[in-house]
Design an enzyme around this catalytic site. Structure first.
Site, mmCIF file in Angstrom:
data_model
loop_
_atom_site.group_PDB
_atom_site.id
_atom_site.type_symbol
_atom_site.label_atom_id
_atom_site.label_comp_id
_atom_site.label_asym_id
_atom_site.label_seq_id
_atom_site.Cartn_x
_atom_site.Cartn_y
_atom_site.Cartn_z
ATOM 1 N N LYS A 229 14.232 -29.963 -27.419
ATOM 2 C CA LYS A 229 13.741 -28.880 -28.310
ATOM 3 C C LYS A 229 12.821 -29.630 -29.376
ATOM 4 C CE LYS A 229 17.124 -25.187 -28.057
ATOM 5 N NZ LYS A 229 18.325 -25.638 -26.946
ATOM 6 N N GLU B 8 17.292 -20.233 -36.304
ATOM 7 C CA GLU B 8 18.463 -19.904 -35.829
ATOM 8 C C GLU B 8 18.960 -20.919 -35.004
ATOM 9 O OE1 GLU B 8 15.987 -18.533 -34.725
ATOM 10 O OE2 GLU B 8 16.056 -19.504 -32.627
ATOM 11 N N SER C 255 17.426 -30.759 -19.425
ATOM 12 C CA SER C 255 17.027 -30.380 -20.645
ATOM 13 C C SER C 255 17.868 -31.307 -21.843
ATOM 14 C CB SER C 255 17.124 -29.053 -20.836
ATOM 15 O OG SER C 255 18.514 -28.745 -20.536
#
Ligand SMILES: *Cc1c(COP(=O)(O)O)cnc(C)c1O
Length: 400
Positions: A94, A116, A382
């Site tokens: 991310k 969020e 990930s």
């Protein structure tokens, strides 16, 4: 696939065939147009590109390695490789889009980042980016997720972010998005909404994909260097779909690569027990864009569940929705139990504790390996599983 895939999708209005777009109030529409324009001019500038490149190398620790899983492959067959996004700073992919979004905010003269978070990974990554650039940061998080992912709440606070608890509805990701969106609407001039995946109104799905493309570009080159070939199969878990778009994007034009997106079938495929959007959803609108959507009788987003907080979202990126219809990517499911088993398998056979989200992709790779002992399987790992260890051991116990 058209030769010029990235020039063709999205179109000018942000559509990937019939999916995507911007279904939002007129005030917000103006803001999105400004962001789109700024993105196109700023992100192509030499300054922006060289600053982002330098951040990736010196701050994030990119390129992340590609690793061949020797013991896992010996046990299950196939040749399983991992793209190690768990080794990216903050422990997941991310940060790739957060640093891009925050750099854009800086160039736009914004003071504050709003977002969020589900599992807390996006919140931590964005709080990290905000600290790096000296911006304020406000993170909206469902109360259920706050309890489940407590260490990430503390991390965000240490990094200087303000965490806003969301107590509506199921108190998870969907409600957190609504809450963050409303906060952004109150002050769109001095803040930037930094969405956590390839979702939301145009231009977010495109921007986040573009910032994640670095994963695929590196991965393809590294895999080729190691093996002299392209992978036979590429696998990633799909929540909103950003880590998947990151790695898939490099292989979309290679017809010999088979691409798989893995969704959570949770406890079962009964309503409310899973988040298998592609498998059981129908086209609909959520959070300002059109996509496959799990819906209740009224066409509203249905309640969803997965053991992996980062995967429990009733919608999915518009680009994935299109890739499913084009049959370019195959979407399939892995349930909680299979993900937990894979979580322990990768930990014990390779010394890598995966995030529960990533464990879905690993579980699917294990299945593919058993069915295709001659093939190479390239998994986007990930994120790392440190955030999940207490929950997994308390809930499922240790294996034999
Ligand atoms: C958030 C998250 C995901 C799911 O998000 P995508 O946008 O689908 O990639 C997957 N893995 C990890 C480790 C995450 O933190």
């Amino acid at each position: 696939m058209p030769k010029n895939y990235f020039k063709s999708y999205p179109n000018e209005k942000g559509f990937y065939e019939s999916y995507g777009g911007a279904f939002i109030p007129p005030v917000l529409e103006k803001e999105m147009e400004k962001i789109t324009e700024a993105y196109f001019s700023i992100s192509k500038s030499h300054n922006f590109i060289s600053e982002l490149r330098s951040i990736r190398k010196h701050y994030q620790g990119r390129p992340t390695p590609v690793y061949f899983c020797n013991r896992l492959s010996n046990k299950y067959g196939g040749r399983i490789y991992l793209k190690r996004e768990d080794l990216n700073h903050t422990g997941a992919h991310k940060l790739n889009h957060c640093m891009g979004e925050a750099l854009l905010a800086k160039h736009l003269g914004k003071k504050k980042l709003i977002a969020e978070t589900g599992a807390g990974q996006h919140g931590v990554a964005l709080a990290t980016a905000a600290a790096y650039f000296g911006l304020e940061c406000e993170i909206h998080m469902g109360e259920v997720d706050m309890a489940k992912e407590h260490p990430n709440v503390v991390r965000m606070e240490i990094l200087g972010a303000k965490v806003i608890p969301v107590s509506e509805g199921l108190k998870t990701l969907k409600e957190a998005v609504d809450s963050a969106f409303n906060a952004y609407l109150e002050d769109p001039v001095s803040s930037l909404y930094c969405i956590g995946s390839v979702v939301g109104p145009h231009p977010f799905p495109m921007m986040v994909r573009d910032f994640q493309r670095v994963v695929g570009i590196e991965a393809k080159e590294q895999f080729f260097e190691m093996t002299g070939e392209l992978p036979d199969k590429v696998v990633a878990c799909v929540g909103g779909g950003s880590n998947a778009m990151g790695i898939f994007s490099a292989f979309l034009e290679d017809d010999e690569c088979e691409i798989y997106g893995v969704e959570p079938s949770g406890r079962s495929l009964d309503p409310g027990e899973h988040a298998a959007t592609m498998t059981l959803g129908k086209p609909g609108v959520i959070h300002g864009f059109k996509c496959y959507l799990l819906q209740d009788e009224n066409g509203d987003p249905a309640p969803v569940y997965s053991v992996a907080s980062g995967l429990d979202y009733p919608g999915v990126g518009p680009e994935h929705s299109m890739l499913k219809d084009l049959k370019k990517v195959q979407y399939d499911t892995i349930n909680d139990k299979e993900a937990i088993d894979a979580f322990y398998e990768l930990s014990r056979l390779e010394g890598i504790i995966p995030a529960l989200e990533s464990a879905h992709a690993v579980a699917y790779a294990i299945k593919l390996a058993q069915q295709n002992p001659q093939k190479s399987i390239f998994v986007n790992l990930s994120g790392r599983g440190d955030k999940d260890i207490d929950y997994v051991v308390d809930t499922y116990g240790l294996p034999e």
